[in-house]
Design a protein around this motif. Structure first.
Motif, PDB file in Angstrom:
ATOM      1  N   SER A  94      51.417 -23.744  32.617  1.00 14.55           N
ATOM      2  CA  SER A  94      50.543 -24.380  33.594  1.00 14.55           C
ATOM      3  C   SER A  94      51.145 -25.706  34.066  1.00 14.55           C
ATOM      4  O   SER A  94      51.661 -26.500  33.265  1.00 14.55           O
ATOM      5  CB  SER A  94      49.174 -24.638  32.975  1.00 14.55           C
ATOM      6  N   LEU A  95      51.099 -25.907  35.385  1.00  6.82           N
ATOM      7  CA  LEU A  95      51.543 -27.176  35.965  1.00  6.82           C
ATOM      8  C   LEU A  95      50.358 -27.995  36.460  1.00  6.82           C
ATOM      9  O   LEU A  95      50.560 -29.007  37.145  1.00  6.82           O
ATOM     10  CB  LEU A  95      52.498 -26.909  37.126  1.00  6.82           C
ATOM     11  N   GLU A  96      49.151 -27.574  36.131  1.00  5.22           N
ATOM     12  CA  GLU A  96      47.963 -28.267  36.636  1.00  5.22           C
ATOM     13  C   GLU A  96      47.976 -29.732  36.201  1.00  5.22           C
ATOM     14  O   GLU A  96      48.181 -30.068  35.034  1.00  5.22           O
ATOM     15  CB  GLU A  96      46.700 -27.593  36.106  1.00  5.22           C
ATOM     16  N   GLY A  97      47.791 -30.616  37.182  1.00  3.81           N
ATOM     17  CA  GLY A  97      47.772 -32.046  36.931  1.00  3.81           C
ATOM     18  C   GLY A  97      49.137 -32.708  36.969  1.00  3.81           C
ATOM     19  O   GLY A  97      49.220 -33.940  36.910  1.00  3.81           O
ATOM     20  N   GLU A  98      50.195 -31.929  37.059  1.00  3.19           N
ATOM     21  CA  GLU A  98      51.543 -32.501  37.072  1.00  3.19           C
ATOM     22  C   GLU A  98      51.936 -32.946  38.483  1.00  3.19           C
ATOM     23  O   GLU A  98      51.619 -32.284  39.475  1.00  3.19           O
ATOM     24  CB  GLU A  98      52.573 -31.489  36.557  1.00  3.19           C
ATOM     25  N   THR A  99      52.632 -34.088  38.540  1.00  2.98           N
ATOM     26  CA  THR A  99      53.049 -34.669  39.814  1.00  2.98           C
ATOM     27  C   THR A  99      54.579 -34.744  39.883  1.00  2.98           C
ATOM     28  O   THR A  99      55.231 -35.196  38.935  1.00  2.98           O
ATOM     29  CB  THR A  99      52.462 -36.087  39.989  1.00  2.98           C
ATOM     30  N   PHE A 100      55.099 -34.277  41.000  1.00  2.00           N
ATOM     31  CA  PHE A 100      56.530 -34.374  41.276  1.00  2.00           C
ATOM     32  C   PHE A 100      56.709 -34.766  42.734  1.00  2.00           C
ATOM     33  O   PHE A 100      55.775 -34.671  43.539  1.00  2.00           O
ATOM     34  CB  PHE A 100      57.238 -33.023  41.053  1.00  2.00           C
ATOM     35  N   GLN A 101      57.934 -35.197  43.073  1.00  2.00           N
ATOM     36  CA  GLN A 101      58.251 -35.334  44.487  1.00  2.00           C
ATOM     37  C   GLN A 101      58.274 -33.943  45.123  1.00  2.00           C
ATOM     38  O   GLN A 101      58.585 -32.953  44.479  1.00  2.00           O
ATOM     39  CB  GLN A 101      59.612 -36.007  44.677  1.00  2.00           C
ATOM     40  N   SER A 102      57.943 -33.908  46.414  1.00  2.00           N
ATOM     41  CA  SER A 102      57.877 -32.621  47.115  1.00  2.00           C
ATOM     42  C   SER A 102      59.194 -31.850  46.985  1.00  2.00           C
ATOM     43  O   SER A 102      59.204 -30.637  46.743  1.00  2.00           O
ATOM     44  CB  SER A 102      57.557 -32.848  48.595  1.00  2.00           C
ATOM     45  N   GLN A 103      60.329 -32.543  47.125  1.00  2.00           N
ATOM     46  CA  GLN A 103      61.622 -31.857  47.057  1.00  2.00           C
ATOM     47  C   GLN A 103      61.897 -31.272  45.677  1.00  2.00           C
ATOM     48  O   GLN A 103      62.575 -30.253  45.541  1.00  2.00           O
ATOM     49  CB  GLN A 103      62.739 -32.809  47.453  1.00  2.00           C
ATOM     50  N   ASP A 104      61.356 -31.889  44.614  1.00  2.00           N
ATOM     51  CA  ASP A 104      61.591 -31.377  43.263  1.00  2.00           C
ATOM     52  C   ASP A 104      60.801 -30.101  42.994  1.00  2.00           C
ATOM     53  O   ASP A 104      61.174 -29.321  42.103  1.00  2.00           O
ATOM     54  CB  ASP A 104      61.241 -32.441  42.225  1.00  2.00           C
ATOM     55  N   PHE A 105      59.730 -29.887  43.728  1.00  2.00           N
ATOM     56  CA  PHE A 105      58.973 -28.647  43.559  1.00  2.00           C
ATOM     57  C   PHE A 105      59.756 -27.426  44.049  1.00  2.00           C
ATOM     58  O   PHE A 105      59.364 -26.286  43.775  1.00  2.00           O
ATOM     59  CB  PHE A 105      57.638 -28.733  44.303  1.00  2.00           C
ATOM     60  N   LEU A 106      60.862 -27.646  44.768  1.00  2.00           N
ATOM     61  CA  LEU A 106      61.692 -26.512  45.188  1.00  2.00           C
ATOM     62  C   LEU A 106      62.279 -25.777  43.987  1.00  2.00           C
ATOM     63  O   LEU A 106      62.521 -24.558  44.055  1.00  2.00           O
ATOM     64  CB  LEU A 106      62.820 -26.984  46.109  1.00  2.00           C
ATOM     65  N   TYR A 107      62.516 -26.481  42.887  1.00  2.00           N
ATOM     66  CA  TYR A 107      63.118 -25.841  41.713  1.00  2.00           C
ATOM     67  C   TYR A 107      62.174 -24.831  41.065  1.00  2.00           C
ATOM     68  O   TYR A 107      62.567 -23.680  40.834  1.00  2.00           O
ATOM     69  CB  TYR A 107      63.588 -26.898  40.714  1.00  2.00           C
ATOM     70  N   PRO A 108      60.909 -25.195  40.744  1.00  2.00           N
ATOM     71  CA  PRO A 108      60.022 -24.151  40.218  1.00  2.00           C
ATOM     72  C   PRO A 108      59.707 -23.068  41.253  1.00  2.00           C
ATOM     73  O   PRO A 108      59.498 -21.911  40.885  1.00  2.00           O
ATOM     74  CB  PRO A 108      58.761 -24.925  39.820  1.00  2.00           C
ATOM     75  N   LEU A 109      59.748 -23.424  42.535  1.00  2.00           N
ATOM     76  CA  LEU A 109      59.472 -22.432  43.573  1.00  2.00           C
ATOM     77  C   LEU A 109      60.576 -21.387  43.650  1.00  2.00           C
ATOM     78  O   LEU A 109      60.293 -20.171  43.659  1.00  2.00           O
ATOM     79  CB  LEU A 109      59.322 -23.125  44.933  1.00  2.00           C
ATOM     80  N   LEU A 110      61.841 -21.838  43.687  1.00  2.00           N
ATOM     81  CA  LEU A 110      62.951 -20.926  43.952  1.00  2.00           C
ATOM     82  C   LEU A 110      63.672 -20.447  42.697  1.00  2.00           C
ATOM     83  O   LEU A 110      64.317 -19.394  42.730  1.00  2.00           O
ATOM     84  CB  LEU A 110      63.955 -21.603  44.890  1.00  2.00           C
ATOM     85  N   LEU A 111      63.574 -21.188  41.612  1.00  3.72           N
ATOM     86  CA  LEU A 111      64.175 -20.717  40.357  1.00  3.72           C
ATOM     87  C   LEU A 111      63.160 -19.945  39.525  1.00  3.72           C
ATOM     88  O   LEU A 111      63.442 -18.850  39.047  1.00  3.72           O
ATOM     89  CB  LEU A 111      64.732 -21.892  39.551  1.00  3.72           C
ATOM     90  N   GLY A 112      61.968 -20.535  39.351  1.00  2.00           N
ATOM     91  CA  GLY A 112      60.934 -19.879  38.554  1.00  2.00           C
ATOM     92  C   GLY A 112      60.003 -18.992  39.358  1.00  2.00           C
ATOM     93  O   GLY A 112      59.138 -18.325  38.782  1.00  2.00           O
ATOM     94  N   SER A 113      60.165 -18.996  40.695  1.00  2.00           N
ATOM     95  CA  SER A 113      59.328 -18.190  41.602  1.00  2.00           C
ATOM     96  C   SER A 113      57.839 -18.453  41.364  1.00  2.00           C
ATOM     97  O   SER A 113      57.022 -17.534  41.275  1.00  2.00           O
ATOM     98  CB  SER A 113      59.644 -16.698  41.436  1.00  2.00           C
ATOM     99  N   ARG A 114      57.458 -19.724  41.300  1.00  2.00           N
ATOM    100  CA  ARG A 114      56.084 -20.112  40.992  1.00  2.00           C
ATOM    101  C   ARG A 114      55.184 -19.959  42.211  1.00  2.00           C
ATOM    102  O   ARG A 114      55.362 -20.624  43.234  1.00  2.00           O
ATOM    103  CB  ARG A 114      56.054 -21.563  40.510  1.00  2.00           C
TER     104      ARG A 114
END
Length: 504
Positions: free
Chosen positions: A301-321
């Motif tokens: 779960s990533l609920e409540g976690e904060t990252f920069q918008s560009q860093d969310f590309l890693y869980p999106l494209l590597l982990g397919s979140r």
């Protein structure tokens, strides 16, 4: 008072007269200079017209790929050889007119051996006059073109080698009539030259093959021809659609139902990442909410976690979140419609997005459209493409300071051939993938190939089957063409190759 006024008027008139005189003189000087310049230019023009026209000096060499230099004159080879001897260099010299190969150590001839075979004109192995260098060495190299083992191989350019006597897979030496090409010497001599050669060492070639002014080195695909087969060989694939395209040139090497739309599942996230980076400030802090985490597939779960918008590309494209895809959709208004607009702008005419994650079966595209998407991202949003090709990435939450490790689920192998892309799993259990991989063609040439597979039972097996087919069926070779005549058929060893049309 009257006399004073008259004197003042006279003084003013004198000043004006002097100024007028200076202006007239200045104009006369300018006109004189312009006339003089005109006469000088006219004189120069008349002299140039009378002078003989000198021929433009011809270049005696031309540079080709990998810093190799091809000489168009024999004496340039002689001058280069003399210079290397004078400067006491270590180098290999192959005189293919005399059929001799020499080894020079610190400018001194140490050994000369007989050349027993050389590249034929108009083949992948034709070696014109030039200066090359040792690029790699293998004690026993298997030729994917000639399908033979080449002992003590020294690779110095393209498909060009110096090597010993070849043999077939079962160890049987080839016959003397075997026309494999390259520079062939005896295996005993090849072993000695191999031990002397060092990576980067100059290889100077004196050949009977001289490139004319309108000749050039052409690199293209050739397909292996087997006239004993009744029909062309095709890879055995489980996917309903497949496409293999040279990523740089657009040459189609294999196609199956390339314009038929299929559900693409999480390949959708390539467009999601593209639109996110274009519509959301990449430094903006985003926080995953409970609404984003409604997808049951997320292992962490990533609920409540904060990252920069560009860093969310890693869980999106590597982990397919899926929760990250939903976060992006929620952050930018009209996100999915923007995805569809972007698809139309790229030229993806057979594509439709119903959501940002790919969970909907209504997210469809054909293989050609996905190739266009890969090319667009690699060319214009390279950071997104680069993220999709990373094998592993650790990022730290700005809120909890917890570190998360994301591993690439698209191509979960550390083999160095996957460059970027994404995969997916449809609700019916079918797999999809759109990626760019390194594929080896010929002896040393690796090309970037876009491979798209849709509606597959096993995307990895299908991709590997396509790669094996491409490496077996095609050669990417450099052919030196004379007088603009390009060979459409090349024979090497027992193999026959036909040039592949640029588009089909």
């Amino acid at each position: 008072m009257k006399i004073w006024r008259i004197g003042l008027i006279n003084n003013i008139w004198g000043v004006l007269t002097a100024l007028l005189f200076l202006i007239i003189c200045g104009e006369a000087i300018i006109l004189t200079r312009q006339l003089s310049l005109y006469l000088s230019l006219d004189k120069i023009a008349r002299i140039e017209q009378a002078a003989p026209i000198l021929a433009k000096p011809r270049l005696s060499y031309r540079r080709i790929a990998d810093d190799a230099v091809v000489f168009s004159q024999h004496d340039e080879v002689d001058r280069t050889k003399e210079k290397m001897i004078r400067e006491k260099e270590n180098f290999i010299f192959a005189d293919l007119e005399r059929m001799k190969l020499s080894v020079f150590q610190e400018g001194i001839l140490m050994k000369e051996v007989s050349v027993q075979g050389k590249g034929k004109e108009g083949t992948f192995f034709e070696t014109p006059n030039g200066l090359y260098k040792v690029r790699s060495k293998e004690e026993n190299h298997f030729s994917t073109i000639g399908h033979v083992w080449m002992p003590w191989s020294i690779h110095f350019y393209g498909n060009y080698f110096i090597h010993g006597w070849p043999s077939y897979r079962d160890g049987t030496p080839v016959a003397e009539t075997f026309s494999g090409g390259c520079i062939r010497i005896s295996s005993r001599d090849a072993k000695e030259v191999f031990r002397f050669a060092r990576r980067g060492m100059p290889v100077l070639i004196q050949s009977g093959s001289i490139l004319s002014e309108n000749a050039h080195a052409t690199s293209t695909y050739f397909q292996r021809v087997d006239r004993t087969r009744m029909q062309e060989r095709s890879p055995l694939l489980s996917g309903g659609a497949a496409l293999a395209v040279d990523f740089d040139t657009g040459e189609i090497l294999f196609a199956k139902n390339k314009t038929t739309p299929y559900p693409i599942a999480s390949i959708t996230k390539l467009m999601t990442g593209l639109v996110a980076i274009e519509t959301i400030n990449r430094f903006r802090h985003l926080t995953v909410s409970g609404k984003d985490s409604t997808f049951p597939d997320a292992p962490t779960s990533l609920e409540g976690e904060t990252f920069q918008s560009q860093d969310f590309l890693y869980p999106l494209l590597l982990g397919s979140r899926n929760d990250v895809a939903e976060l992006y959709r929620r952050t930018a208004g009209g996100f999915v419609e923007t995805m569809n607009q972007k698809a139309r702008g790229i030229g993806m005419t057979n594509t439709y997005f119903a959501d940002a994650s790919g969970a909907s079966v209504e997210n469809v595209a054909d293989a050609e459209d996905l190739f266009r998407l890969l090319q667009y991202i690699a060319r214009y949003k390279q950071p997104v493409f680069a993220v999709s090709g990373v094998s592993k990435k650790t990022i730290r939450s700005l809120s909890s300071k917890k570190s998360y490790i994301w591993e690439n689920t698209t191509w979960p192998f550390d083999d160095g051939i996957f460059l970027g892309g994404h995969a997916g799993l449809t609700s019916t259990g079918k797999e999809t993938i759109a990626g760019v991989l390194r594929v080896r063609f010929g002896e040393q040439d690796e090309r970037k190939i876009a491979i798209i597979v849709l509606d597959s039972f096993d995307r990895i097996d299908d991709v590997r089957a396509l790669i094996a087919y491409l490496e077996e069926e095609f050669v990417y070779g450099t052919v030196f063409t004379q007088k603009g005549i390009f060979p459409t058929e090349i024979r090497t060893g027992a193999s026959l190759f036909h040039a592949l049309p640029k588009w089909r």
